[in-house]
Motif scaffolding. Structure first.
Motif, short mmCIF file in Angstrom:
data_model
loop_
_atom_site.label_atom_id
_atom_site.label_comp_id
_atom_site.label_asym_id
_atom_site.label_seq_id
_atom_site.Cartn_x
_atom_site.Cartn_y
_atom_site.Cartn_z
N LEU A 66 -0.90 7.76 9.33
CA LEU A 66 -1.48 8.53 10.68
C LEU A 66 -1.10 7.75 11.88
O LEU A 66 -1.70 6.62 12.09
CB LEU A 66 -2.95 8.85 10.72
N SER A 67 -0.22 8.40 12.92
CA SER A 67 -0.05 7.56 14.11
C SER A 67 -0.89 8.14 15.10
O SER A 67 -1.07 9.40 15.22
CB SER A 67 1.55 7.86 14.44
N VAL A 68 -1.72 7.31 15.82
CA VAL A 68 -2.63 7.89 16.91
C VAL A 68 -1.73 7.52 18.17
O VAL A 68 -1.30 6.42 18.44
CB VAL A 68 -3.92 6.96 17.04
N PRO A 69 -1.36 8.88 18.84
CA PRO A 69 -0.64 8.72 20.37
C PRO A 69 -1.30 7.65 21.23
O PRO A 69 -2.63 7.66 21.43
CB PRO A 69 -0.64 9.88 20.67
N LEU A 95 2.59 2.36 -3.17
CA LEU A 95 2.80 2.64 -1.69
C LEU A 95 3.94 2.90 -1.13
O LEU A 95 4.20 3.52 0.08
CB LEU A 95 2.15 1.29 -0.98
N THR A 96 5.04 2.47 -1.71
CA THR A 96 6.61 2.86 -1.46
C THR A 96 6.95 3.96 -2.03
O THR A 96 8.11 4.45 -1.63
CB THR A 96 7.35 1.71 -1.39
N GLU A 97 6.20 4.68 -2.87
CA GLU A 97 6.83 5.88 -3.82
C GLU A 97 6.38 6.73 -3.54
O GLU A 97 6.90 7.96 -3.32
CB GLU A 97 6.48 5.42 -5.27
N ARG A 98 5.00 6.97 -3.11
CA ARG A 98 4.30 8.37 -2.69
C ARG A 98 3.69 8.24 -1.51
O ARG A 98 2.51 7.49 -1.24
CB ARG A 98 3.42 8.56 -3.97
N GLN A 99 4.06 8.87 -0.54
CA GLN A 99 3.58 8.88 0.98
C GLN A 99 3.46 10.34 1.53
O GLN A 99 4.34 11.32 1.26
CB GLN A 99 4.44 8.09 2.00
N ARG A 100 2.46 10.45 2.53
CA ARG A 100 2.52 11.62 3.18
C ARG A 100 2.34 11.17 4.73
O ARG A 100 1.62 10.02 4.90
CB ARG A 100 1.43 12.74 2.35
N THR A 101 2.28 12.09 5.50
CA THR A 101 1.74 11.84 6.90
C THR A 101 0.90 12.79 7.60
O THR A 101 1.01 13.84 7.05
CB THR A 101 3.11 11.80 8.09
N GLU A 102 -0.05 12.44 8.30
CA GLU A 102 -0.85 13.37 9.25
C GLU A 102 -0.64 13.44 10.65
O GLU A 102 -0.15 12.10 10.98
CB GLU A 102 -2.35 12.90 8.90
#
Length: 427
Positions: free
Chosen positions: A230-233, A390-397
């Protein structure tokens, strides 16, 4: 006998040499760990007011009782003496104090008259006002004193009625409340608790100055075996203690990594278990040290003398920095920039995952002065072992909000409903 003696001697020499190598290697790892290790002010203490108790999150459903909840860097003491217990116990204590008088009517009547002289004068006062409107005014005062004799004012009437019901929910609440994850991070890694790591990238060559150009929250879920990014602007509008409304990345300029971490915790209502702080120069050097990162620009653009065209490309540190910083030419603005930052960091994590422990140690030695964290070397090793996904299964919010000019400054305004959604998604 001579051959056996020579063989035994050789084995002893090799063992001593191997032991000496391991000792030197351990000493080097410890030295590097001490060079980059840095605890934030307030670690190990209860969270400051407002950090994790924002009313915005007060009425949300409780956490899953089957999974322990991590208190992050706010480490509680050992199980026997939990600091949060006294904070929660005093609240129930006053309630039982109000209920006993109902169970023991004899003492209350004797005590009220002694402490009631100031209370009795108000009683006749309503009686004097009662004559103008005998039916309505007379009935309330008669009921009020009767109820007031057992507890105190008019509020108690509801309390005695609810008293028998109140004790039943209180024992059930702690029973259904999720357990607290272990105190130590390495022990936490062996549980099903979700963990939150804050990555801060500054906009200066050295640490301790400027603002946070990158704010990325990594959430590790050992049950789903999934990493959420999750990137916080950086323009997100928040209220900073003693500074008022401001952009969230200004917290770094006001109070360094400590205040920046608190600002993100306040925004999400979640504690950070660990943090990693890296300077702009360190970010560039880390990418060069692993031989670059692979990205796929969605469109063509140019920044800081670096040009990019659509399609997969391998970038060095200088190119990757320009690729991650561009915002004005992106149709999505800061959100597009956040997506490219995540792309670079995901690629960098993949490259780091291929490195051995000794190679990672050499990288840390190069980044001394550019990197600070409250990770210890042993915690990093255990993290790689326990959370190999950690490097195999990722998703983004994505943080959903709107851009708005307020007081002549541009902000990214995020509604409370979105903060609640993110809290539940990551908790």
């Amino acid at each position: 006998m001579s051959r056996r003696w020579l063989t035994a001697t050789l084995l002893l020499v090799l063992a001593a040499g191997g032991g000496g190598y391991l000792y030197v290697s351990h000493e080097r790892v410890s030295a590097v760990g001490q060079a980059v290790y840095h605890e934030l002010d307030g670690d190990g203490l209860p969270p400051p007011p407002g950090v994790l108790d924002d009313p915005v999150f007060a009425d949300l459903p409780p956490p899953d009782p089957s999974r322990p909840v991590s208190l992050g860097r706010y480490l509680p003491p050992e199980r026997p003496t939990t600091p949060n217990a006294p904070a929660t116990e005093p609240a129930p204590q006053p309630v039982p104090e109000a209920t006993p008088p109902a169970a023991a009517p004899a003492p209350p009547p004797a005590s009220p008259p002694r402490s009631a002289p100031p209370v009795t004068p108000p009683a006749p006062a309503p009686a004097k006002t009662a004559p103008p409107s005998p039916p309505p005014a007379a009935s309330p005062p008669r009921e009020a004193p009767q109820q007031a004799q057992t507890p105190a004012p008019s509020a108690p009437p509801a309390e005695p009625a609810a008293a028998p019901v109140a004790p039943s929910p209180t024992p059930s609440a702690p029973a259904s409340a999720p357990p607290v994850a272990p105190r130590w991070f390495n022990d936490r890694l062996e549980t099903t608790a979700r963990l939150h790591i804050l990555l801060m990238g500054t906009d200066q060559e050295e640490l301790g100055s400027g603002r946070a150009d990158v704010l990325l929250v990594l959430t590790l879920d050992p049950v789903a075996r999934e990493l959420t990014l999750l990137s916080v602007p950086r323009d997100t509008r928040v209220t900073l203690p003693e500074h008022g409304p401001a952009k969230i990345n200004a917290a770094y300029a006001y109070g360094g990594a400590r205040l920046q971490t608190e600002a993100v915790e306040r925004f999400l209502g979640l504690p950070m278990d660990k943090y990693v702080e890296i300077s702009q120069g360190g970010f560039r050097r880390a990418i060069d040290a692993v031989g670059g990162v692979t990205v796929n620009p969605p469109f063509a653009f140019t920044l800081d003398g670096q040009s990019f065209t659509p399609g997969p490309v391998r970038l060095n540190g200088e190119q990757a920095l320009a690729y991650a910083r561009m915002r004005k030419e992106d149709p999505r603005g800061d959100l597009g920039r956040n997506a490219r930052q995540q792309e670079v960091i995901r690629s960098l994590m993949g490259e780091l995952g291929k490195r051995s422990t000794s190679e990672l140690q050499a990288l840390l030695e190069q980044l001394q002065g550019d990197l600070r964290t409250n990770f210890s070397p042993s915690e990093v090793v255990r993290l790689r072992t326990r959370h190999s996904y950690l490097t195999e299964r990722q998703r983004t919010e994505t943080v959903r909000g709107v851009g708005r000019t307020i007081g002549g400054a541009w902000y990214y305004v995020v509604p409370d409903s979105e903060r609640r959604r993110l809290h539940l998604a990551l908790r």
